[in-house]
Design a protein around this motif. Structure first.
Motif, mmCIF file in Angstrom:
data_model
loop_
_atom_site.group_PDB
_atom_site.id
_atom_site.type_symbol
_atom_site.label_atom_id
_atom_site.label_comp_id
_atom_site.label_asym_id
_atom_site.label_seq_id
_atom_site.Cartn_x
_atom_site.Cartn_y
_atom_site.Cartn_z
ATOM 1 N N ILE A 103 0.856 -1.191 0.000
ATOM 2 C CA ILE A 103 0.000 0.000 0.000
ATOM 3 C C ILE A 103 0.893 1.242 0.000
ATOM 4 N N PRO A 104 0.688 2.149 -0.967
ATOM 5 C CA PRO A 104 1.513 3.358 -1.013
ATOM 6 C C PRO A 104 1.371 4.191 0.260
ATOM 7 N N PHE A 105 2.444 4.904 0.602
ATOM 8 C CA PHE A 105 2.503 5.736 1.804
ATOM 9 C C PHE A 105 1.315 6.689 1.884
ATOM 10 N N PHE A 106 0.950 7.310 0.752
ATOM 11 C CA PHE A 106 -0.140 8.278 0.710
ATOM 12 C C PHE A 106 -1.409 7.728 1.349
ATOM 13 N N TYR A 107 -1.720 6.462 1.084
ATOM 14 C CA TYR A 107 -2.958 5.868 1.598
ATOM 15 C C TYR A 107 -2.836 5.395 3.040
ATOM 16 N N TRP A 108 -1.760 4.673 3.352
ATOM 17 C CA TRP A 108 -1.687 4.138 4.715
ATOM 18 C C TRP A 108 -1.431 5.231 5.743
ATOM 19 N N TYR A 109 -0.784 6.304 5.354
ATOM 20 C CA TYR A 109 -0.577 7.431 6.259
ATOM 21 C C TYR A 109 -1.920 8.050 6.662
ATOM 22 N N GLN A 110 -2.796 8.229 5.675
ATOM 23 C CA GLN A 110 -4.108 8.803 5.975
ATOM 24 C C GLN A 110 -4.951 7.865 6.847
ATOM 25 N N MET A 111 -4.887 6.578 6.568
ATOM 26 C CA MET A 111 -5.635 5.610 7.381
ATOM 27 C C MET A 111 -5.091 5.559 8.807
ATOM 28 N N LEU A 112 -3.788 5.718 8.965
ATOM 29 C CA LEU A 112 -3.182 5.765 10.295
ATOM 30 C C LEU A 112 -3.710 6.968 11.068
ATOM 31 N N TRP A 113 -3.892 8.093 10.382
ATOM 32 C CA TRP A 113 -4.409 9.288 11.050
ATOM 33 C C TRP A 113 -5.863 9.139 11.475
ATOM 34 N N VAL A 114 -6.615 8.242 10.858
ATOM 35 C CA VAL A 114 -7.976 7.975 11.327
ATOM 36 C C VAL A 114 -7.905 7.409 12.742
ATOM 37 N N LEU A 115 -6.999 6.457 12.957
ATOM 38 C CA LEU A 115 -6.832 5.865 14.290
ATOM 39 C C LEU A 115 -6.259 6.870 15.287
ATOM 40 N N ILE A 116 -5.248 7.627 14.849
ATOM 41 C CA ILE A 116 -4.633 8.626 15.727
ATOM 42 C C ILE A 116 -5.656 9.697 16.115
ATOM 43 N N SER A 117 -6.476 10.126 15.153
ATOM 44 C CA SER A 117 -7.504 11.146 15.420
ATOM 45 C C SER A 117 -8.516 10.654 16.441
ATOM 46 N N THR A 118 -8.881 9.381 16.325
ATOM 47 C CA THR A 118 -9.813 8.803 17.292
ATOM 48 C C THR A 118 -9.229 8.845 18.692
ATOM 49 N N ALA A 119 -7.964 8.438 18.816
ATOM 50 C CA ALA A 119 -7.301 8.435 20.125
ATOM 51 C C ALA A 119 -7.163 9.855 20.678
ATOM 52 N N LEU A 120 -6.771 10.801 19.837
ATOM 53 C CA LEU A 120 -6.594 12.182 20.298
ATOM 54 C C LEU A 120 -7.929 12.817 20.700
ATOM 55 N N THR A 121 -8.993 12.505 19.977
ATOM 56 C CA THR A 121 -10.319 13.022 20.334
ATOM 57 C C THR A 121 -10.762 12.466 21.679
ATOM 58 N N MET A 122 -10.505 11.174 21.897
ATOM 59 C CA MET A 122 -10.861 10.563 23.175
ATOM 60 C C MET A 122 -10.063 11.186 24.322
ATOM 61 N N ILE A 123 -8.787 11.420 24.096
ATOM 62 C CA ILE A 123 -7.946 12.046 25.120
ATOM 63 C C ILE A 123 -8.461 13.455 25.439
ATOM 64 N N ALA A 124 -8.771 14.234 24.401
ATOM 65 C CA ALA A 124 -9.284 15.594 24.613
ATOM 66 C C ALA A 124 -10.582 15.559 25.403
ATOM 67 N N TYR A 125 -11.470 14.646 25.055
ATOM 68 C CA TYR A 125 -12.751 14.528 25.761
ATOM 69 C C TYR A 125 -12.527 14.191 27.232
ATOM 70 N N LYS A 126 -11.671 13.212 27.490
ATOM 71 C CA LYS A 126 -11.423 12.791 28.874
ATOM 72 C C LYS A 126 -10.771 13.919 29.680
ATOM 73 N N LEU A 127 -9.853 14.672 29.076
ATOM 74 C CA LEU A 127 -9.210 15.786 29.775
ATOM 75 C C LEU A 127 -10.227 16.855 30.175
ATOM 76 N N VAL A 128 -11.092 17.227 29.243
ATOM 77 C CA VAL A 128 -12.088 18.258 29.528
ATOM 78 C C VAL A 128 -13.111 17.746 30.544
ATOM 79 N N GLN A 129 -13.518 16.496 30.388
ATOM 80 C CA GLN A 129 -14.468 15.902 31.331
ATOM 81 C C GLN A 129 -13.874 15.876 32.747
ATOM 82 N N ARG A 130 -12.620 15.473 32.866
ATOM 83 C CA ARG A 130 -11.941 15.428 34.171
ATOM 84 C C ARG A 130 -11.842 16.827 34.780
#
Length: 91
Positions: free
Chosen positions: A53-80
């Motif tokens: 899989i070319p870098f262009f595609y797997w890099y973007q798919m990796l950011w889907v997972l990273i974005s999910t994790a970062l959104t969850m972290i932001a939510y938990k920080l604000v909630q706390r």
């Protein structure tokens, strides 16, 4: 005429938003994926490939997972922070 306790733009009984280090970190967590995806020249290439899989595609798919994790972290920080401000016990 507004009461003296009201500040401009905030309803009566509500405090104006406060900028805290926790909220700044949460904001950075939410902005990071946008910056990564808008900086196209950093990932507009074929190499390195990952299982064919070319870098262009797997890099973007990796950011889907990273974005999910970062959104969850932001939510938990604000909630706390909100729990701590209300006098609750944080977990």
């Amino acid at each position: 005429m507004p009461e003296p306790s009201e500040s401009a733009g905030t309803p009566a009984g509500r405090a104006a938003p406060v900028v805290t280090p926790t909220r700044v970190i949460a904001g950075l967590c939410l902005v990071a994926p946008f910056v990564a995806m808008l900086w196209v020249s950093s990932y507009a290439k074929v190499e390195p490939t990952l299982i064919g899989i070319p870098f262009f595609y797997w890099y973007q798919m990796l950011w889907v997972l990273i974005s999910t994790a970062l959104t969850m972290i932001a939510y938990k920080l604000v909630q706390r922070e909100q729990r701590l401000r209300k006098g609750g016990v944080s977990r």
